[in-house]
Design a protein around this motif. Sequence first.
Motif, short mmCIF file in Angstrom:
data_model
loop_
_atom_site.label_atom_id
_atom_site.label_comp_id
_atom_site.label_asym_id
_atom_site.label_seq_id
_atom_site.Cartn_x
_atom_site.Cartn_y
_atom_site.Cartn_z
N TYR A 193 -24.22 1.74 20.33
CA TYR A 193 -22.96 2.51 20.45
C TYR A 193 -23.34 3.96 20.75
CZ TYR A 193 -20.79 -1.47 18.04
OH TYR A 193 -20.35 -2.72 17.70
N THR A 194 -22.76 4.50 21.78
CA THR A 194 -23.09 5.88 22.18
C THR A 194 -21.79 6.67 22.40
OG1 THR A 194 -25.03 5.04 23.34
CG2 THR A 194 -24.35 7.30 23.83
N VAL A 195 -21.79 7.89 21.89
CA VAL A 195 -20.62 8.76 22.12
C VAL A 195 -21.08 10.21 22.21
CG1 VAL A 195 -20.00 9.19 19.69
CG2 VAL A 195 -18.22 9.22 21.44
N GLU A 210 -25.71 8.16 18.61
CA GLU A 210 -25.75 6.73 18.91
C GLU A 210 -26.15 5.95 17.67
OE1 GLU A 210 -28.57 6.39 22.09
OE2 GLU A 210 -30.15 5.79 20.70
#
Lengths: 87, 408
Positions: free
Chosen positions: A54-56, A68
């Motif tokens: 998960y990356t933001v 992440e």
Amino acid sequence: MGCIYEGVSAKLAAGKSLNDFVDVTVTNEDGDAATILKGQNYLFEESGTYTITYTVANVEVSEDLIAEHTRKMIVAERPEAEVILDE
Amino acid sequence: MRVSRNKKRSALLMALLLAASIFLSCISGADRVQAAAKGDYYIKINKATNVVTVYKNDGTPYTAFTCSIGHATPLGTFYTPAKYRWWVLDGPCYGQYCTRITGGILFHSVWYYQQTKDSQSYVQYNKLGTTASHGCCRLTVAASKWIYDNCPTGTKVIIFNGTSKDDPLGKPETIKVTGYRGWDPTDPDPENPYKTKSTKPEISVSKKTIAYGSKFGDGNMTCKDSGGFDVTDWVKQEGKVNTKKIGSYPVTYSVIDSFGRTATKKITYKVVDKKPATLTGVKETLSKKCGNTRDMLVGLKAKDAAGKDLTSKIAVYIKTPSSTGYVKCKDRNYTFVESGTYAVKYIVTNPNNGLKTTKKQTIKVINTELPVFTSSDNWKTLKAEAGDEVSWDVFMKEFQRNLQRVRV
């Protein structure tokens, strides 16, 4: 408890939600990666152990401020359908 | 026989003296008052300072007058032998309320050109306080009348050369007149155009509240004497006003004018803080990070004019980037949860006068932090089967339950 968000969430320390900006990357055992954006799907064709990333980014300030998190995903063989003959 | 002859000589001498006395009265045309008593006062004339000081017989200084004496004025102790309502002086000129000191030396008013009250020499009047006479002791009409009225013949007069230290009541001021001749402004005659008949000195105070830290006294009190002349400088003040300390200060003003009339005025001055409080330490702009908590009063200082600390009375109002109005902070610690520009107002009200002091500040809040991920299942390993097609939504929501729904 229904009002508590269940699942993954991403937010800034000040509280602003960044969920809509999260990218999900699926990496198989061979290292092949595919990124899923909001509204997209990923088909697990083969069994195996995958890495879900998960990356933001902090979209308010800079795309370089990235967080992440990863988790494992085990994809099992789908049991073959049992054929029952109607004698 | 010898005794009888002496008696005859004495009687003859007395007759001659009586005749001479009557003759002098006739040629003077004045009221002559015979010596009767020494009175309640004695008088000292300081030749060096041109000051007459009247003492009570117990030695207490009673009143003082400014005079003009002359170089010919003799030193010594004398007893006044006579008084004259008007008297012809050298010149000839004329003096009012004359009291003879000795020989040709008299107390008298500043001289007149004629024996009329509107003909006094103003040039000579304005010389009062300086040596100017031919030997007499010139005074204002008010002063010469006071001696005439209150000091009977036989009053002791001491003329000496001293210094200002020998004038215990000081040297009274004298008013200055303009023109060539006219009425003595201190003449209490009802016809005096200076209208001094029923007037008294008048002390006026323009304001009773004094601003903290201001200079006290300049122009605040004025005084006019019975003749309407400005004698502010003559007024004595008892009590002080400390303009560096807020509070009430009683002050008594008193004056004796050249008519011998007095006025007293008691005033309670209030030293008050008339200014808004000072507020220091507010920086016009600041930068903060999102999520920071700041003590909004740190480094600030508010105080009133007297230095009383009002920092705790500073109110903080904040307008966040997303709001349209200011909201008062309930706590001095404030957390900046939004990025953007905050507008801050610091307001302190001076409790002494209700005046407000406002300082503005802009705080730019930037977000420099990494986003934070959380997972309700604590990042457990996900499970699926080959052939499952998983959407972004399912990855983001509670995975297993939503996957089941997709399959169904």
